[in-house]
Design an enzyme around this catalytic site. Sequence first.
Site, PDB file in Angstrom:
ATOM      1  N   ASP A 220       0.837  -1.202   0.000  1.00 28.28           N
ATOM      2  CA  ASP A 220       0.000   0.000   0.000  1.00 28.28           C
ATOM      3  C   ASP A 220       0.872   1.252   0.000  1.00 28.28           C
ATOM      4  O   ASP A 220       1.538   1.548   0.991  1.00 28.28           O
ATOM      5  CB  ASP A 220      -0.908  -0.010   1.233  1.00 28.28           C
ATOM      6  CG  ASP A 220      -2.065   0.955   1.108  1.00 28.28           C
ATOM      7  OD1 ASP A 220      -1.854   2.077   0.625  1.00 28.28           O
ATOM      8  OD2 ASP A 220      -3.181   0.580   1.490  1.00 28.28           O
ATOM      9  N   HIS A 311      -7.706  -1.234 -10.150  1.00 33.19           N
ATOM     10  CA  HIS A 311      -7.552  -0.056  -9.292  1.00 33.19           C
ATOM     11  C   HIS A 311      -6.384   0.829  -9.727  1.00 33.19           C
ATOM     12  O   HIS A 311      -6.530   2.054  -9.802  1.00 33.19           O
ATOM     13  CB  HIS A 311      -7.364  -0.503  -7.838  1.00 33.19           C
ATOM     14  CG  HIS A 311      -7.140   0.622  -6.890  1.00 33.19           C
ATOM     15  ND1 HIS A 311      -8.127   1.500  -6.519  1.00 33.19           N
ATOM     16  CD2 HIS A 311      -6.005   1.037  -6.237  1.00 33.19           C
ATOM     17  CE1 HIS A 311      -7.642   2.400  -5.678  1.00 33.19           C
ATOM     18  NE2 HIS A 311      -6.361   2.141  -5.488  1.00 33.19           N
TER      19      HIS A 311
END
Length: 404
Positions: A220, A311
């Site tokens: 992330d 994404h």
Amino acid sequence: MTDSGSRQVGRRRLLAIGALAGGAAVTGAAGAAVTAAAGEGTQRSMGRRRIPFDGLHQAGILAPNAAHGWFAAFDVRPGADTHRLRAMLQEWTAAARRLTAGVPSPGDDAMVTGYGPASLTVTVGFGASLLRRLGAPIPGALDPLPAFPRDAIDPARSDGDVGVLFTADDALVIAHALRTLTRLGNGAVRVRWQMTGFSTTGGVVAAPGATPRNLMGQLDGTGNPRPQDPGFAGQIFARDPAWMRGGSHLVFRRIRMLLDEWDRLPRHRQEQVVGRRKDTGAPLSGGTEHTALDLDKQNPDGGLAIPASAHVRQASAQANEGATILRKGFSYFDGHRPDGAPDAGLLFMAFQADPRNAFTRIQQRLSGADDLSRFLRHESSALFAVPGGCRPGRYLGQDLMEGL
């Protein structure tokens, strides 16, 4: 640890190192001593780390990843006037300078006696509601965020007159900082809501500085812009009004992850939804974690290597007219909901010069075309103007408060 204890650890370390130099295998108690000594050294180093408070920008914007991130929003108490708010900001600034240096503040509760600063940062932002209360003009960058599809925003855990982000490598250090500011703000502000998150602790992952993982198991923050990138300052830092120079605008979102539904997907489908390999973080177009996305690359069957609804494609600057944000994220896990599903996800924070041209543009695209959005629920939202940093002798928000 006493001096005697320190000498004993040092002696064990020397004995272990001597055994290694002589070619002996280190096993059992000797091997444990080496591991323990190394761990103690890492912990001491983490505790001593200091991020200077003063600077052109508030330190929390560009600070490296920390093990803990807490966010608290405050509302101004009825009757608190501009004079009291100015005094509070002066007190908060003085306290933050001392806390980030590992120095007790006046009236300290001794909660962290013996602790170092542990990379503490204290970053303060102002909501549009505070500017309205002060009678100050509200810049367009603080326009309310629009409603997005699938939002489930709880007003009681959103917005606020003042927002404060605390990051550090120790949760007790943050708790102490929050308690200190809350005590100093008593009579001027009260806590509206507070949330706590966590990230990777130093020394846990094999590679220093490795990108942390979120609760979906994905790396992330891989695509975050870097200060050395062309145009970084213009994309992240505000230029007007004058009191915002050197500052940024912070979007806060509490994003619940539908982890049970996510876990039902096979790994290859999870990777297609995100657009990156789960193990290495490399884009599905090939390379390593930090290889640039090749959005045009096709698989042998003619399909896009990075799927159209992935994404990373939908969030990319290429897909959003160059829109760029500086992300900070901390996982949270607050137990389980009444239906048994995990109440867990991401405390998402994004810094940018103007949310209208950055977060809002990106989120509008994600909410309509991003496959990952099916597994997310945005439950809290806030927007704050984070003024520039301080020089010694000045206080946060001084240009705003003295221009009223």
